[in-house]
Scaffold this motif. Sequence first.
Motif, short mmCIF file in Angstrom:
data_model
loop_
_atom_site.label_atom_id
_atom_site.label_comp_id
_atom_site.label_asym_id
_atom_site.label_seq_id
_atom_site.Cartn_x
_atom_site.Cartn_y
_atom_site.Cartn_z
N ASP A 82 0.80 -1.15 -0.07
CA ASP A 82 0.02 0.04 0.05
C ASP A 82 0.79 1.34 -0.11
N LYS A 83 2.14 1.34 0.78
CA LYS A 83 2.81 2.43 0.66
C LYS A 83 3.53 2.75 -0.47
N TYR A 84 3.82 1.65 -1.09
CA TYR A 84 4.63 1.55 -2.46
C TYR A 84 3.69 2.00 -3.65
N ILE A 85 2.47 1.67 -3.57
CA ILE A 85 1.33 2.19 -4.46
C ILE A 85 1.07 3.61 -4.06
N GLN A 86 1.01 4.14 -3.06
CA GLN A 86 0.85 5.59 -2.56
C GLN A 86 2.02 6.31 -3.07
N GLU A 87 3.08 5.83 -3.09
CA GLU A 87 4.23 6.58 -3.48
C GLU A 87 4.43 6.76 -5.17
N ASN A 88 4.19 5.46 -5.72
CA ASN A 88 4.24 5.01 -7.12
C ASN A 88 2.96 4.74 -7.69
N PRO A 89 1.96 5.56 -7.92
CA PRO A 89 0.63 5.34 -8.36
C PRO A 89 0.60 4.65 -9.64
N ASP A 90 1.65 5.13 -10.37
CA ASP A 90 1.50 4.61 -11.80
C ASP A 90 2.70 3.48 -12.31
N CYS A 91 2.82 2.81 -11.29
CA CYS A 91 4.02 1.76 -11.48
C CYS A 91 3.60 0.56 -12.25
N CYS A 92 2.38 0.20 -12.09
CA CYS A 92 2.07 -1.25 -12.46
C CYS A 92 0.98 -1.33 -13.33
N VAL A 93 0.96 -2.06 -14.29
CA VAL A 93 -0.11 -2.37 -15.40
C VAL A 93 -0.20 -3.95 -15.63
N THR A 99 5.59 -5.38 -26.77
CA THR A 99 6.56 -6.75 -26.86
C THR A 99 7.17 -7.14 -25.17
N TYR A 100 7.41 -8.10 -25.07
CA TYR A 100 7.96 -8.64 -23.71
C TYR A 100 9.18 -9.47 -23.77
N GLY A 117 -2.21 -16.19 -18.52
CA GLY A 117 -2.15 -15.46 -19.65
C GLY A 117 -2.12 -14.11 -19.43
N ASP A 118 -2.08 -13.63 -18.31
CA ASP A 118 -1.73 -12.24 -17.76
C ASP A 118 -0.50 -11.92 -17.62
N ILE A 119 0.11 -10.48 -18.11
CA ILE A 119 1.39 -10.11 -17.76
C ILE A 119 1.37 -8.84 -16.94
N VAL A 120 1.81 -9.07 -15.84
CA VAL A 120 1.86 -7.88 -14.88
C VAL A 120 3.40 -7.11 -15.15
N VAL A 121 3.34 -6.05 -15.38
CA VAL A 121 4.60 -5.28 -15.53
C VAL A 121 4.74 -3.96 -14.34
N ILE A 122 5.81 -4.14 -13.47
CA ILE A 122 6.02 -3.33 -12.66
C ILE A 122 7.20 -2.64 -12.88
N ASN A 123 7.23 -1.09 -12.73
CA ASN A 123 8.29 -0.37 -12.63
C ASN A 123 8.83 -0.16 -11.24
N PHE A 124 9.63 -1.20 -10.88
CA PHE A 124 9.97 -1.46 -9.57
C PHE A 124 11.01 -0.30 -9.27
N LYS A 138 16.92 3.19 -8.01
CA LYS A 138 17.30 2.54 -9.46
C LYS A 138 15.93 1.81 -9.89
N GLU A 139 15.21 2.49 -10.84
CA GLU A 139 13.92 1.75 -11.62
C GLU A 139 14.40 0.46 -12.51
N ILE A 140 13.74 -0.46 -12.00
CA ILE A 140 14.08 -1.80 -12.72
C ILE A 140 12.57 -2.32 -13.08
N ARG A 141 12.52 -2.64 -14.47
CA ARG A 141 11.14 -2.97 -14.93
C ARG A 141 11.23 -4.62 -14.69
N PHE A 142 9.96 -5.20 -14.39
CA PHE A 142 9.76 -6.49 -14.17
C PHE A 142 8.60 -6.75 -14.96
N GLU A 143 8.82 -7.92 -15.65
CA GLU A 143 7.69 -8.42 -16.50
C GLU A 143 7.38 -9.82 -15.93
N ASN A 144 6.09 -9.91 -15.46
CA ASN A 144 5.77 -11.34 -14.83
C ASN A 144 4.72 -12.01 -15.35
#
Length: 153
Positions: A82-93, A99-100, A117-124, A138-144
């Motif tokens: 919750d704290k991460y989302i509050q600080e980074n509201p547009d981090c995740c889709v 392309t992945y 079948g879903d891909i969750v992308v987080i700019n962590f 340091k922003e790291i993009r994770f595709e899971n």
Amino acid sequence: MIDRNSLLPVFVFIGIPLTVLFAYFGLNYSGFCFAKMRYLSDEDKIRSVFDFQNNYQNDPETLVVQVGESKIQKHIKYESFDKYIQENPDCCVINPGGTYDIAIPSFLDRIFGFSSGDIVVINFKARYLDKNGKQRLKEIRFENRLQNCGKPQ
């Protein structure tokens, strides 16, 4: 003429099991989680990947943040999702298109629930201390990909 009584055993022993299997595989393919008996919400999916990455990132054996020529291993774990989302509201889709770097799941993975079948992308945003003890990001993009019940692959 076909006797209806002779078709009943065929329906009972073949038709009903096939119907159950098609329903089971169809629900799996659509992303249904049988352990929780529901579909996961987008928040559940993002939270699952965040928790996985936050815990993974906190393991000094696995995290090496590369910044220029130096490798930093003093990762600072986030207190909560919750704290991460509050600080980074547009981090995740979820399923943003494009392309992945990860492979497309097979049909069998989908029908057996090994991939929703879903891909969750987080700019962590990995937080770490530099050599002077200052906190850096340091922003790291994770595709899971996720399994049907939210376990990242």
